[in-house]
Design a protein around this motif. Structure first.
Motif, PDB file in Angstrom:
ATOM      1  N   SER A   1     -13.874   3.289  -3.009  1.00  0.00           N
ATOM      2  CA  SER A   1     -12.924   3.900  -2.069  1.00  0.00           C
ATOM      3  C   SER A   1     -12.957   5.419  -2.180  1.00  0.00           C
ATOM      4  CB  SER A   1     -11.503   3.376  -2.330  1.00  0.00           C
ATOM      5  OG  SER A   1     -11.414   2.001  -2.100  1.00  0.00           O
ATOM      6  N   PHE A   2     -14.146   5.962  -2.447  1.00  0.00           N
ATOM      7  CA  PHE A   2     -14.299   7.411  -2.448  1.00  0.00           C
ATOM      8  C   PHE A   2     -13.974   7.950  -1.052  1.00  0.00           C
ATOM      9  CE2 PHE A   2     -17.317   6.336  -5.946  1.00  0.00           C
ATOM     10  CZ  PHE A   2     -16.687   7.068  -6.949  1.00  0.00           C
ATOM     11  N   SER A   3     -13.444   9.147  -0.987  1.00  0.00           N
ATOM     12  CA  SER A   3     -13.037   9.704   0.299  1.00  0.00           C
ATOM     13  C   SER A   3     -13.310  11.199   0.330  1.00  0.00           C
ATOM     14  CB  SER A   3     -11.550   9.418   0.552  1.00  0.00           C
ATOM     15  OG  SER A   3     -10.760   9.974  -0.485  1.00  0.00           O
ATOM     16  N   GLY A   4     -13.006  11.781   1.497  1.00  0.00           N
ATOM     17  CA  GLY A   4     -13.196  13.213   1.667  1.00  0.00           C
ATOM     18  C   GLY A   4     -14.645  13.555   1.974  1.00  0.00           C
ATOM     19  N   PRO A   5     -14.926  14.813   2.206  1.00  0.00           N
ATOM     20  CA  PRO A   5     -16.298  15.230   2.496  1.00  0.00           C
ATOM     21  C   PRO A   5     -17.160  15.260   1.234  1.00  0.00           C
ATOM     22  CG  PRO A   5     -14.846  17.124   2.445  1.00  0.00           C
ATOM     23  CD  PRO A   5     -13.958  15.928   2.297  1.00  0.00           C
ATOM     24  N   VAL A   6     -18.461  15.112   1.429  1.00  0.00           N
ATOM     25  CA  VAL A   6     -19.403  15.265   0.331  1.00  0.00           C
ATOM     26  C   VAL A   6     -19.748  16.748   0.236  1.00  0.00           C
ATOM     27  CG1 VAL A   6     -21.691  14.679  -0.535  1.00  0.00           C
ATOM     28  CG2 VAL A   6     -20.328  12.959   0.676  1.00  0.00           C
ATOM     29  N   PRO A   7     -19.480  17.383  -0.896  1.00  0.00           N
ATOM     30  CA  PRO A   7     -19.732  18.832  -0.978  1.00  0.00           C
ATOM     31  C   PRO A   7     -21.214  19.151  -0.835  1.00  0.00           C
ATOM     32  CG  PRO A   7     -19.211  17.913  -3.139  1.00  0.00           C
ATOM     33  CD  PRO A   7     -18.950  16.832  -2.153  1.00  0.00           C
ATOM     34  N   SER A   8     -21.490  20.292  -0.235  1.00  0.00           N
ATOM     35  CA  SER A   8     -22.875  20.711  -0.038  1.00  0.00           C
ATOM     36  C   SER A   8     -23.622  20.828  -1.353  1.00  0.00           C
ATOM     37  CB  SER A   8     -22.905  22.042   0.709  1.00  0.00           C
ATOM     38  OG  SER A   8     -24.233  22.487   0.890  1.00  0.00           O
ATOM     39  N   SER A   9     -22.904  21.205  -2.399  1.00  0.00           N
ATOM     40  CA  SER A   9     -23.549  21.388  -3.700  1.00  0.00           C
ATOM     41  C   SER A   9     -24.023  20.074  -4.317  1.00  0.00           C
ATOM     42  CB  SER A   9     -22.579  22.084  -4.659  1.00  0.00           C
ATOM     43  OG  SER A   9     -21.386  21.319  -4.802  1.00  0.00           O
ATOM     44  N   PHE A  10     -23.488  18.954  -3.809  1.00  0.00           N
ATOM     45  CA  PHE A  10     -23.850  17.666  -4.390  1.00  0.00           C
ATOM     46  C   PHE A  10     -25.345  17.410  -4.292  1.00  0.00           C
ATOM     47  CE2 PHE A  10     -24.440  13.046  -4.201  1.00  0.00           C
ATOM     48  CZ  PHE A  10     -23.766  12.649  -5.346  1.00  0.00           C
ATOM     49  N   PHE A  11     -25.968  17.849  -3.197  1.00  0.00           N
ATOM     50  CA  PHE A  11     -27.385  17.574  -2.987  1.00  0.00           C
ATOM     51  C   PHE A  11     -28.293  18.735  -3.385  1.00  0.00           C
ATOM     52  CE2 PHE A  11     -25.456  14.686   0.281  1.00  0.00           C
ATOM     53  CZ  PHE A  11     -25.871  13.504  -0.304  1.00  0.00           C
ATOM     54  N   GLU A  12     -27.727  19.801  -3.931  1.00  0.00           N
ATOM     55  CA  GLU A  12     -28.579  20.909  -4.366  1.00  0.00           C
ATOM     56  C   GLU A  12     -29.295  20.535  -5.658  1.00  0.00           C
ATOM     57  OE1 GLU A  12     -26.007  24.242  -4.667  1.00  0.00           O
ATOM     58  OE2 GLU A  12     -25.717  24.461  -2.505  1.00  0.00           O
ATOM     59  N   GLN A  13     -30.526  20.964  -5.797  1.00  0.00           N
ATOM     60  CA  GLN A  13     -31.335  20.705  -6.994  1.00  0.00           C
ATOM     61  C   GLN A  13     -31.467  19.199  -7.266  1.00  0.00           C
ATOM     62  OE1 GLN A  13     -29.594  22.874 -10.254  1.00  0.00           O
ATOM     63  NE2 GLN A  13     -29.331  24.741  -9.046  1.00  0.00           N
ATOM     64  N   CYS A  14     -31.636  18.419  -6.171  1.00  0.00           N
ATOM     65  CA  CYS A  14     -31.733  16.961  -6.327  1.00  0.00           C
ATOM     66  C   CYS A  14     -33.160  16.478  -6.109  1.00  0.00           C
ATOM     67  CB  CYS A  14     -30.798  16.259  -5.339  1.00  0.00           C
ATOM     68  SG  CYS A  14     -31.181  16.587  -3.605  1.00  0.00           S
ATOM     69  N   GLY A  15     -34.114  17.321  -6.441  1.00  0.00           N
ATOM     70  CA  GLY A  15     -35.519  17.002  -6.170  1.00  0.00           C
ATOM     71  C   GLY A  15     -36.027  15.766  -6.884  1.00  0.00           C
ATOM     72  N   SER A  16     -35.331  15.329  -7.941  1.00  0.00           N
ATOM     73  CA  SER A  16     -35.805  14.156  -8.678  1.00  0.00           C
ATOM     74  C   SER A  16     -35.289  12.840  -8.108  1.00  0.00           C
ATOM     75  CB  SER A  16     -35.372  14.253 -10.143  1.00  0.00           C
ATOM     76  OG  SER A  16     -33.952  14.264 -10.234  1.00  0.00           O
ATOM     77  N   LEU A  17     -34.296  12.893  -7.228  1.00  0.00           N
ATOM     78  CA  LEU A  17     -33.675  11.661  -6.723  1.00  0.00           C
ATOM     79  C   LEU A  17     -34.620  10.878  -5.817  1.00  0.00           C
ATOM     80  CD1 LEU A  17     -29.965  12.594  -5.909  1.00  0.00           C
ATOM     81  CD2 LEU A  17     -30.787  10.879  -7.519  1.00  0.00           C
ATOM     82  N   ARG A  18     -34.647   9.552  -6.052  1.00  0.00           N
ATOM     83  CA  ARG A  18     -35.462   8.648  -5.222  1.00  0.00           C
ATOM     84  C   ARG A  18     -34.595   7.767  -4.326  1.00  0.00           C
ATOM     85  NH1 ARG A  18     -38.317  11.638  -7.693  1.00  0.00           N
ATOM     86  NH2 ARG A  18     -40.324  11.189  -8.704  1.00  0.00           N
ATOM     87  N   SER A  19     -33.356   7.488  -4.772  1.00  0.00           N
ATOM     88  CA  SER A  19     -32.502   6.564  -4.009  1.00  0.00           C
ATOM     89  C   SER A  19     -31.049   7.013  -4.092  1.00  0.00           C
ATOM     90  CB  SER A  19     -32.643   5.134  -4.548  1.00  0.00           C
ATOM     91  OG  SER A  19     -31.759   4.256  -3.895  1.00  0.00           O
TER      92      SER A  19
END
Length: 950
Positions: free
Chosen positions: A129-147
């Motif tokens: 039940s997470f809510s609110g906007p996803v902050p822009s910083s959440f996806f910064e420096q996420c070059g290793s993420l696959r999923s």
């Protein structure tokens, strides 16, 4: 309180830092996980093994470590029942490669940039039940993420443009949230993306030509958003696509022929858009297709002949378009097809014979212009197996001829709809072979003859619609055998005779329309027929009774002899000596005087007989001891012997035995038997359920074991079981008496002193929903499935609190198979979860969640789960879901609440009800989650306050 908890958390963090300074062996992983745990609530104790005194967390539940470095590499806590927030402790897990917190009750916004952990490959926060906007910083420096999966939460706002930083991303699932605006333009440059799912959001805009850059894409799902514009030709460059779902948007234009390049694609779903044009020969090149859904668009032209080239095709749905011409004969080559829906088009020609040669499960041809004889089509292919066909709908066409007797060969048929055609002849007797039939609709034809008595063997039938024909003769008594019957419409025929009295035993009737016939006599005596709508019996001049405001000829009363301990006969039967008594009248005065004498003697005889009956009843009541202990006949076989057990206190039926056996005290009847109100000697009322013997276990030991288990179950929102009575021929359950009636009457039948339908306030309705949820959660915690949730099984006490009745009674059945559950117990049309119709799907407590969802919608809208209109059948779930999709959900709220309900509560409750009625059981929340959601809906300020304090 929350400030105190925050201080405690800070103190814990400082304490751990201090402990680590004294003990350097306490690694960062232990520190991080303990701090992470401190932000959570763990009601099921799943994290009990997480101990701050341990040197390493590698043996903790849900934790896996790299065997070389002995550092935490995987944290999987799916379905642990956790609530609270995702705290900063996770940032200590520097070597974490997989984080999965799916299927919990976590709330709040994402306040940490967990994606910046340099070794992290997989993040799954779905079904929370997470809510609110996803902050822009959440996806910064996420070059290793696959999923990344944030599906099934309450995230809102725009998807951050920083998502483009996740250059190695292969799977992105943001479905079932409230994201809005445009998709980030950089998403089309993620060349490694294999799966893109942003369905069920509020996204808009067009698919750009840059989609061709996703040349590794296997799946694209944009379903249920607000996307517009055409599908670009460049989509054909995504040659690895297996599934394309653009349904429920506002895409327009024609489909590009470049789709034929998707030779590996097995699913095309474009339903509910604004597409136009024809489907041309290019579709025949997509030889791997298994599912084609083009329904609810504006396609036109002929169905292309090349459809027959798609040998792997299993589902074809082209309904609600403007297709014309005849169906191509080449489709006989589609040997794997299971579902064919071409309804609501402009198709013409004869009904194709190949339909019955393919072993289809569902055939829907309604609302077209098909002609010809149904008789010829069915009989021409009778040598082909019909075992698979479950749905056959050819309604609203121009078909003619007779219904062939071979229709009885369709042994798996559940829905048969041949209404609104020009069919003639009689209904064949072989219809009785359709044992699985759930709904039969032959209305608005030219059928004649009588209703076959074999209809009584269609034991699964819930809906029987034969209106607007020329049927004649009497209603077959065998109809009374259809115990699950709820909806009957025999109006506008030529039926004669009286209504069979045993119809009064149909406990689940919702509508019974026999208007505009030639029926006569009085109505059956029973709870439903005592309150039947006058419009349902109008147009029968010779019918009598209160419903038609016409008194029936007086008849001599017959004494009712009730002996609950009798064997070998119906306990409600009338003595044969009275049933066959005749009074002969003559026109002569002399014979009339003699007849009068006979009548007087008869009255004296009846009086004496009644005195003997009362004496017998008194002795029967006296045979029930007042001690509450066990008693039996020992070496005798006295029919009055039995066993009475009260779970608390001393039983006293000294004034209640007669009331128990008096039909005037009957409260209602259900699938398990009749319920009576009885007053004990101490003045306390109880409800006695006289069980239907044939439904129950025959062993006294088994019966008592299960009933005693039920007697130990206590909850404020459950009707308490207070005791039981057992003899081989009679079993009684003794419940607390709930004075306020059932929920069905409050919603659909109650009237105030001015004659207006009584109205529950919004707060009362919300409280009822919450009470039902709490009691279901309690039952599920005890591994008890109710199976039979419906508004008539929800009782309301004097304080307005709901109490669920009939829970656990399924345990008394000799076997829990699907047939018993669906036809004996869960017979209420509209409440039954769809998995009851599928033998391969396991029945779990999620079937109760489905019934709960229907109840929620019924309570909020004030409408029945299924309603028969003049030209349509309205399914409540479908109606509300359609209104929600069109932004008209506020129109669904009960009109008695208009202007008197908070929209910020009512609309989320409606959405919760729809989620609970998901067709897929795993998509429904469990009842503990439902309670949490209701808490957030009722008190959103508390959630916000907690966020502010942290």
């Amino acid at each position: 309180m929350r400030k105190v908890c925050s201080i405690c958390l800070i103190s814990l963090f400082v304490h751990l830092i201090f402990v680590k300074s004294l003990n350097p062996s306490l690694d960062d992983d232990v520190l991080g996980l303990i701090v992470f745990k401190a932000d959570l609530e763990d009601p099921d104790g799943k994290l009990v093994s997480w101990n701050e005194d341990d040197d390493s967390p590698c043996k903790w539940k849900g934790v896996r470590c790299n065997p070389r470095s002995n550092r935490v590499s995987t944290l999987v806590l799916d379905g642990f029942g956790l609530s609270g927030k995702m705290g900063r402790g996770l940032m200590q897990l520097k070597f974490l490669s997989k984080l999965s917190l799916a299927k919990n009750n976590l709330t709040g916004s994402i306040g940490i940039n967990i994606a910046q952990l340099t070794n992290l490959r997989v993040i799954d926060l779905s079904e929370n039940s997470f809510s609110g906007p996803v902050p822009s910083s959440f996806f910064e420096q996420c070059g290793s993420l696959r999923s990344i999966s944030l599906a099934n939460n309450k995230f809102s706002g725009q998807i951050p443009d920083s998502l483009v930083s996740c250059s190695a991303l292969g799977v992105l699932n943001l479905s079932s949230n409230m994201f809005s605006g445009l998709l980030p333009s950089g998403i089309w440059s993620l060349h490694g993306l294999r799966s893109l799912d942003v369905s069920d959001n509020l996204l808009e805009g067009e698919i750009p030509k840059e989609v061709e850059g996703l040349n590794n894409l296997r799946e694209i799902n944009l379903r249920k958003n607000q996307f517009t514009g055409p599908v670009p030709d460049e989509i054909g460059a995504c040659a690895l696509l297996r599934s394309v779902d653009l349904s429920e948007n506002s895409f327009s234009g024609s489909l590009p022929s470049t789709l034929q390049k998707l030779s590996l694609c097995n699913a095309l779903n474009f339903h509910s858009n604004l597409f136009t044009g024809e489907i041309t020969e290019w579709i025949g090149e997509m030889g791997s297709l298994q599912t084609i859904d083009l329904s609810k668009n504006m396609f036109s032209g002929a169905v292309p002949n090349v459809i027959g080239n798609i040998l792997s095709l299993k589902i074809l749905n082209i309904s609600e378009n403007r297709f014309s011409g005849s169906l191509p004969a080449s489709m006989v080559n589609c040997k794997n097809i299971q579902i064919l829906d071409v309804s609501r088009n402009l198709l013409t020609g004869f009904l194709p014979t190949w339909v019955f040669q393919l072993g289809l499960q569902a055939v829907l041809f309604s609302e077209n212009k098909f002609t010809g004889s149904i008789y010829a089509v069915v009989t021409s292919s009778i040598d082909v197996s019909h075992q698979n066909l479950q749905v056959f709908d050819i309604s609203h066409n121009e078909l003619s001829g007779e219904i062939p007797s071979d229709i009885g060969s369709f042994s798996s048929l559940r829905l048969l709809n041949m209404s609104k055609n020009s069919l003639i002849g009689e209904i064949p007797e072989t219809v009785g072979k359709l044992k699985a039939l759930y709904s039969l609709d032959l209305s608005e034809n030219k059928l004649n003859g009588s209703i076959p008595s074999s209809i009584g063997t269609c034991s699964s039938v819930v809906s029987l619609i034969l209106s607007q024909n020329s049927l004649s003769g009497q209603l077959p008594v065998a109809m009374a055998k259809l115990a699950g019957l709820e909806y009957v419409d025999l109006s506008s025929n030529r039926l004669t005779g009286t209504l069979p009295k045993p119809l009064a035993n149909l406990m689940h009737l919702v509508t019974f329309n026999v208007s505009h016939n030639q029926l006569q006599g009085d109505l059956p005596a029973g709870a439903f027929f005592n309150t039947i709508s006058p419009s349902s019996v109008a147009g029968n001049p010779n019918l009598c009774g209160a419903a038609v405001n016409k008194s029936c000829p007086a008849v001599l009363p017959k004494p009712i002899v009730l002996n609950p301990n009798s064997t070998g006969s119906d306990p409600d039967s009338v003595p044969q000596i009275l049933a066959h008594k005749k009074i002969l009248l003559s026109i002569s005065a002399l014979i009339a005087i003699g007849a009068a004498v006979v009548i007087i003697i008869g009255i004296i005889f009846v009086t004496v007989l009644n005195l003997r009956v009362r004496s017998t009843m008194s002795r029967s009541a006296a045979a029930v001891p007042l001690s509450g202990g066990d008693f039996s006949s020992s070496d005798t076989t006295h029919t009055n012997s039995g066993k009475l057990v009260m779970f608390s206190g001393e039983p006293d039926f000294s004034t209640g035995a007669h009331a128990l056996l008096n039909k005037d005290c009957e409260l209602g009847r259900g699938g398990f038997g009749a319920v009576y109100r009885t007053v004990l000697g101490d003045g306390r009322s109880v409800a006695i359920k006289k069980l239907t013997v044939s439904s129950l276990v025959k062993s006294q030991e088994d019966f008592e074991r299960e009933v005693k288990k039920l007697g130990k179950i206590h909850h404020p929102n459950l009707v308490a079981l207070e005791g039981y009575y057992w003899t081989p021929s009679l079993q009684l359950l003794i419940y607390e008496y709930v004075s306020g009636g059932n929920l069905y009457k409050h919603l659909h039948e109650g009237e105030d002193e001015d004659g207006n339908r009584s109205s529950l306030t919004w707060n009362e309705r919300f409280n009822i929903i919450l009470g039902i949820a709490k009691s279901l959660a309690h039952l599920h915690h005890l591994n008890i499935i109710h199976y039979n949730l419906k508004s008539s099984n929800i009782l309301i006490d004097g304080l307005g609190e709901p109490k669920i009745a009939d829970f656990g009674l399924a345990r008394l059945l000799p076997m829990l198979d699907r047939y018993v559950l669906s036809s004996k117990i869960q017979s209420a049309l509209g409440y039954m979860a769809p998995e009851f119709a599928c033998k391969t799907v396991k029945i779990t407590d999620k079937c109760d969640v489905y019934g709960f969802g229907v109840l929620v919608l019924e309570i909020v809208t004030g409408r029945r789960p299924v309603e028969y209109m003049e030209d349509d059948v309205v399914i409540l779930c479908d109606m509300v879901r359609g209104a929600l999709e069109e932004g008209r959900v506020d129109e669904c709220i009960d009109e008695r609440l208009q202007g008197k309900f908070p929209a910020e509560e009512a609309i989320p409750v409606v959405k919760l009800g729809l989620i609970c009625t998901s067709q897929v059981p795993s998509n429904r929340p469990d009842m503990a989650e439902v309670i949490n959601i209701l808490g957030l809906i009722k008190c959103p300020s508390e959630s916000q306050e907690e966020s502010d304090n942290n």
